[in-house]
Scaffold this active site. Sequence first.
Site: not given
Length: 219
Positions: A136, A65, A36, A7, A32, A174, A34, A67
């Site tokens: 998660m 991913h 957000m 990540s 990966h 994750d 992330d 979020m």
Amino acid sequence: MVKIAPSILSADFANLARDIQLVEKSGADYLHIDVMDGQFVPNITFGPSMVSAIRPVTELVLDVHLMIEEPERFISDFIEAGSDIITIHVESTQHIHRALQLINQGGAKAGIVINPGTPVTHIESVLELVDLVLVMTVNPGFGGQKFIPSCLKKVEELVKLREINGDTFEIEIDGGVDDQTAVACVAAGADVLVAGSYVYNSTNVAERIEKLKKAAANG
């Protein structure tokens, strides 16, 4: 073979291309990313422009991913940016089925995520639409959190559902993954391991990825 997905949340943002190429050369399978928004989770990270910037510097699968609240608003942007897999939280939208369809229609692989407090039953009705299920094992928002072992029961449930229904989705984990927790993750049935701080908070990234692969083999 279990896949390793470093990540970039824990990478050095001032030297991001270098850190991405380092994990690629070290045997990583996915990258990966992330994303957000400061609303769905209490942190703000990247947008589609980051994915666009990363795409030319690596041949790794970009595992994005999201979020974010109402991810369906941005799915086309992330597909256009070069995402290979787009994973969205069942908790983040009232229209999970439609959002997954948008990913499929856009040509990316679709993934669905469940938080530690969300049961597998909340996603059973859409498993036929997904290529990946992300479990998660920490509460999303920040790297470096402690692994929640009870979440592995969900992995075992998903393995059973996959067998019963003849599905082919990968199961990804994750949160708090290191060379110790990786063994339990793989034993439960995980196919992909996301690791951020364990990989990047090290002076020897290649060694950390190799340790994860060995731990996975022992699982």
